[in-house]
Write an enzyme that holds these catalytic residues in place. Structure first.
Site, PDB file in Angstrom:
ATOM      1  N   CYS A   9       0.833  -1.201   0.000  1.00  8.85           N
ATOM      2  CA  CYS A   9       0.000   0.000   0.000  1.00  8.85           C
ATOM      3  C   CYS A   9       0.873   1.258   0.000  1.00  8.85           C
ATOM      4  CB  CYS A   9      -0.962  -0.036   1.180  1.00  8.85           C
ATOM      5  SG  CYS A   9      -2.296   1.191   1.068  1.00  8.85           S
ATOM      6  N   HIS A  50      -3.557  -5.460   1.263  1.00 12.59           N
ATOM      7  CA  HIS A  50      -2.828  -5.699   2.506  1.00 12.59           C
ATOM      8  C   HIS A  50      -2.793  -7.183   2.868  1.00 12.59           C
ATOM      9  CE1 HIS A  50      -2.324  -1.538   4.104  1.00 12.59           C
ATOM     10  NE2 HIS A  50      -3.345  -1.288   3.306  1.00 12.59           N
ATOM     11  N   GLU A  90      -0.935  -8.528   5.142  1.00 14.73           N
ATOM     12  CA  GLU A  90      -0.772  -8.667   6.600  1.00 14.73           C
ATOM     13  C   GLU A  90      -2.106  -8.563   7.333  1.00 14.73           C
ATOM     14  OE1 GLU A  90      -1.088  -4.291   6.184  1.00 14.73           O
ATOM     15  OE2 GLU A  90      -0.297  -5.941   4.976  1.00 14.73           O
TER      16      GLU A  90
END
Length: 248
Positions: free
Chosen positions: A87, A208, A210
């Protein structure tokens, strides 16, 4: 012994903790790298996490590219080190010219925060090796400037050289058709969600992974990308052998 992976922390980073947790879950030894440091702490790979580095003043990533740590990251990448931008990290890498293209305002001119589906274009990269099959992966996006842009010549070269890492697709894997197709959350050209540099050791993506590292979060598809980076970094560190104190 687990492999050490650095996570850069800029003023305004807000996904560094999530990234550190996901890396630890994948078996790595994550270490936070403050933006004023020019030392990567012996990291075998580096992640630039999401957030709003320096408040995204001027434009996303424009100030962060001048941080002392980015000089170290650029040198590390030039030497073949693995670097992943997520990002805002992708935006910083693009501003630093470590990745081609630019991330522009979303086509809707609105901040987009929702789950999307991406399709890996390559399974042989250091960032996708654990995926093992070309299938849709679900993970969230959260950005206002995520529309991937490059001139036609650059886009054609990315296609030709296999440097498009991910594309946005529908839940069934079908590519977006119309410019405002919901499957393409920001209006990225050719539905590009992630790219690599020419050598293939630097990559960036807007979604994302994560935030999709555990099933309790709604999807654990992102862990495949995190594991890919950890496994690739560990393999490279093992091949390099132990570092001898005092060696020149």
């Amino acid at each position: 012994m687990s492999v050490r992976i650095g996570v850069v922390v800029f003023p305004g980073s807000n996904c560094d903790r999530d990234t550190i947790d996901a890396l630890a879950l994948a078996g790595a030894e994550p270490v936070a790298l403050w933006h004023e440091s020019s030392d990567l702490g012996g990291a075998a790979a580096v992640v630039l996490p999401g957030g709003f580095a320096y408040g995204d003043y001027l434009r996303a990533g424009a100030i962060a590219r001048f941080s002392p740590v980015m000089r170290a990251v650029a040198g590390f990448a030039a030497g073949g080190g693995l670097v992943l931008g997520i990002c805002n990290g992708f935006q910083v890498l693009a501003e630093a010219r470590l990745l081609p293209g630019a991330l522009l305002r979303n086509r809707s001119l609105r901040f987009v925060c929702r789950d999307v589906t991406i399709l890996p274009e390559r399974l042989d990269s250091p960032f996708t090796r654990a995926v093992r099959e070309r299938r849709p992966l679900r993970m969230p996006v959260a950005h206002g400037e995520g529309a991937y842009y490059a001139d036609e010549g650059t886009l054609d070269a990315l296609e030709r050289d296999g440097r498009i890492l991910f594309r946005y697709v529908g839940p069934d894997g079908a590519p977006p058709v119309l410019p405002d197709d919901p499957a393409n959350p920001n209006g990225s050209l050719r539905a590009i969600a992630g790219v690599t540099n020419a050598v293939g050791n630097v990559a960036g993506l807007m979604p994302h992974p994560e935030r999709a590292a555990e099933a309790i979060l709604g999807s654990d598809d992102g862990m495949l990308l995190i594991r890919s980076l950890v496994e690739s970094a560990a393999e490279r560190a093992a091949a390099a052998g132990p570092v001898r104190v005092g060696a020149r």
